[in-house]
Design an enzyme around this catalytic site. Structure first.
Site, mmCIF file in Angstrom:
data_model
loop_
_atom_site.group_PDB
_atom_site.id
_atom_site.type_symbol
_atom_site.label_atom_id
_atom_site.label_comp_id
_atom_site.label_asym_id
_atom_site.label_seq_id
_atom_site.Cartn_x
_atom_site.Cartn_y
_atom_site.Cartn_z
ATOM 1 N N CYS A 152 -11.150 2.689 -0.511
ATOM 2 C CA CYS A 152 -9.742 3.005 -0.236
ATOM 3 C C CYS A 152 -9.440 2.296 1.071
ATOM 4 O O CYS A 152 -10.224 2.412 2.034
ATOM 5 C CB CYS A 152 -9.560 4.513 -0.086
ATOM 6 S SG CYS A 152 -7.955 4.987 0.628
ATOM 7 N N TYR B 234 -0.760 8.465 -2.416
ATOM 8 C CA TYR B 234 -0.740 8.265 -3.870
ATOM 9 C C TYR B 234 -1.885 9.031 -4.547
ATOM 10 O O TYR B 234 -1.732 9.558 -5.644
ATOM 11 C CB TYR B 234 -0.933 6.778 -4.206
ATOM 12 C CG TYR B 234 0.275 5.884 -4.056
ATOM 13 C CD1 TYR B 234 1.542 6.389 -3.757
ATOM 14 C CD2 TYR B 234 0.146 4.500 -4.236
ATOM 15 C CE1 TYR B 234 2.637 5.536 -3.637
ATOM 16 C CE2 TYR B 234 1.231 3.647 -4.127
ATOM 17 C CZ TYR B 234 2.478 4.159 -3.821
ATOM 18 O OH TYR B 234 3.552 3.319 -3.712
ATOM 19 N N ASP C 55 0.860 -1.190 0.000
ATOM 20 C CA ASP C 55 0.000 0.000 0.000
ATOM 21 C C ASP C 55 0.895 1.239 0.000
ATOM 22 O O ASP C 55 2.095 1.152 0.284
ATOM 23 C CB ASP C 55 -0.932 0.017 1.225
ATOM 24 C CG ASP C 55 -1.911 1.187 1.185
ATOM 25 O OD1 ASP C 55 -2.421 1.513 0.093
ATOM 26 O OD2 ASP C 55 -2.157 1.806 2.244
ATOM 27 N N SER C 56 0.292 2.378 -0.296
ATOM 28 C CA SER C 56 1.035 3.642 -0.213
ATOM 29 C C SER C 56 1.457 3.923 1.222
ATOM 30 O O SER C 56 2.452 4.592 1.460
ATOM 31 C CB SER C 56 0.140 4.781 -0.692
ATOM 32 O OG SER C 56 -1.025 4.841 0.120
ATOM 33 N N CYS D 265 -4.360 -1.686 -2.229
ATOM 34 C CA CYS D 265 -4.506 -0.260 -2.513
ATOM 35 C C CYS D 265 -5.362 -0.124 -3.776
ATOM 36 O O CYS D 265 -4.957 -0.573 -4.858
ATOM 37 C CB CYS D 265 -3.117 0.331 -2.733
ATOM 38 S SG CYS D 265 -3.114 2.068 -3.183
ATOM 39 N N ASN D 266 -6.522 0.451 -3.608
ATOM 40 C CA ASN D 266 -7.437 0.623 -4.755
ATOM 41 C C ASN D 266 -6.837 1.564 -5.793
ATOM 42 O O ASN D 266 -7.028 1.396 -6.989
ATOM 43 C CB ASN D 266 -8.766 1.209 -4.278
ATOM 44 C CG ASN D 266 -9.501 0.294 -3.328
ATOM 45 O OD1 ASN D 266 -10.422 -0.406 -3.724
ATOM 46 N ND2 ASN D 266 -9.105 0.260 -2.068
ATOM 47 N N HIS E 67 -7.426 2.834 3.412
ATOM 48 C CA HIS E 67 -7.308 3.727 4.574
ATOM 49 C C HIS E 67 -8.668 3.998 5.225
ATOM 50 O O HIS E 67 -8.742 4.234 6.426
ATOM 51 C CB HIS E 67 -6.711 5.079 4.164
ATOM 52 C CG HIS E 67 -5.231 5.091 3.945
ATOM 53 N ND1 HIS E 67 -4.631 4.488 2.873
ATOM 54 C CD2 HIS E 67 -4.229 5.658 4.675
ATOM 55 C CE1 HIS E 67 -3.312 4.700 2.950
ATOM 56 N NE2 HIS E 67 -3.049 5.400 4.026
ATOM 57 N N GLU F 87 -3.036 8.489 8.178
ATOM 58 C CA GLU F 87 -1.568 8.464 8.223
ATOM 59 C C GLU F 87 -1.051 9.135 9.494
ATOM 60 O O GLU F 87 -0.010 8.773 10.008
ATOM 61 C CB GLU F 87 -0.977 9.158 6.990
ATOM 62 C CG GLU F 87 -1.095 8.354 5.703
ATOM 63 C CD GLU F 87 -0.281 7.061 5.723
ATOM 64 O OE1 GLU F 87 0.797 7.028 6.348
ATOM 65 O OE2 GLU F 87 -0.739 6.072 5.120
#
Ligand code: DGL
Length: 251
Positions: free
Chosen positions: A180, A39, A7-8, A70-71, A182, A148
């Site tokens: 997403c 991203y 993932d990012s 990660c979509n 996240h 994050e």
């Protein structure tokens, strides 16, 4: 051999958590592209470069399979990744199909990053599944930033969601898609702001089931305890507590 999860940033940990539950005997390598997160708000070509660097890392590690958790990365790179690498790669895309089915003629709201919302892959999926034109798309990049920064306090998050959703008559909706990884951390916050009949749908368990099905043919050693390693943009993370605190969250 190990399984890569990419993932990012920390969103893919919501997928890793399900993967460890379903496949406790496996060795997982988790890659957060911490140098380049987020991203979803960056130019597509730049992000594609980051994704290929990350997957080169997994290729060097000799992974048996990779989950692009990660979509955003899936929407812009999955086909090219599968052409380049020989190991199987599982992607993630917003779970529009179960949402349309569950919404039962009511509207569906798909929440994702700006890249995912713009990309053709999602538009094609929606056109295929949504003959009644009941699906709306909304980008919520602020939620990636909050996650994050490990911001989960109700006041901040709920205010952000109320502001972003203020243009929608939520009573018309039957399902909301967390498109997403996240966003999955905020399931409880969404429950607070959405009318209670709205289904909240993510693709995490479906993705992990696909991974299990992929590994099925080589069997599972149920007596074995698997391992977990974390990498930040290719560098081994020594302070695992940064990641483990996300794995302990309830959502
Ligand atoms: N977690 C990501 C996704 O599923 C991307 C978040 C970001 O870096 O913008 O789309």
């Amino acid at each position: 051999m190990s399984i890569g999860i990419l993932d990012s940033g920390i969103g893919g940990l919501t997928v890793l958590k399900e993967a460890v539950k379903l496949l406790p005997g496996e060795d997982f390598l988790y890659y957060a592209d911490t140098k380049h997160v987020p991203y979803g708000t960056k130019p597509k070509d730049e992000v594609i470069g980051y994704i290929f660097n990350a997957v080169d890392f997994f290729a060097d590690q000799g992974v048996e399979a990779l989950v692009v958790a990660c979509n955003t990365a899936t929407s812009i790179a999955i086909n090219d990744l599968r052409k380049k690498y020989s190991f199987p790669i599982i992607g993630m895309e917003p779970a529009v199909k179960p949402a349309v089915e569950k919404a039962d003629d009511r509207r569906v709201l798909v929440l994702a990053t700006p890249i995912t919302v713009r990309e053709k892959k999602l538009h094609d999926l929606v056109i295929r599944l949504d003959s009644e034109q009941t699906v709306d798309l909304l980008a919520l990049p602020g939620l990636v930033e909050l996650a994050e920064n490990f911001i989960f306090d109700e006041e901040t998050v709920i205010q952000y969601l109320l502001d972003e959703l203020s243009g929608f008559n939520l009573k018309e909706y039957g399902a909301v898609v967390l498109g997403c990884t996240h966003f999955v951390f905020y399931r409880k916050h969404f429950i607070r702001v959405l009318p209670h009949e709205v289904e909240i749908i993510d693709g995490n368990i479906g993705t992990v089931k696909r991974l299990k099905a992929l590994l099925e043919s080589r069997g599972f050693d149920y007596s074995r305890k698997g391992s977990l390693e974390f990498y930040c943009s290719g560098e081994k993370e020594i302070d695992e507590s940064k990641y483990r605190r996300y794995l302990e969250l309830e959502y």
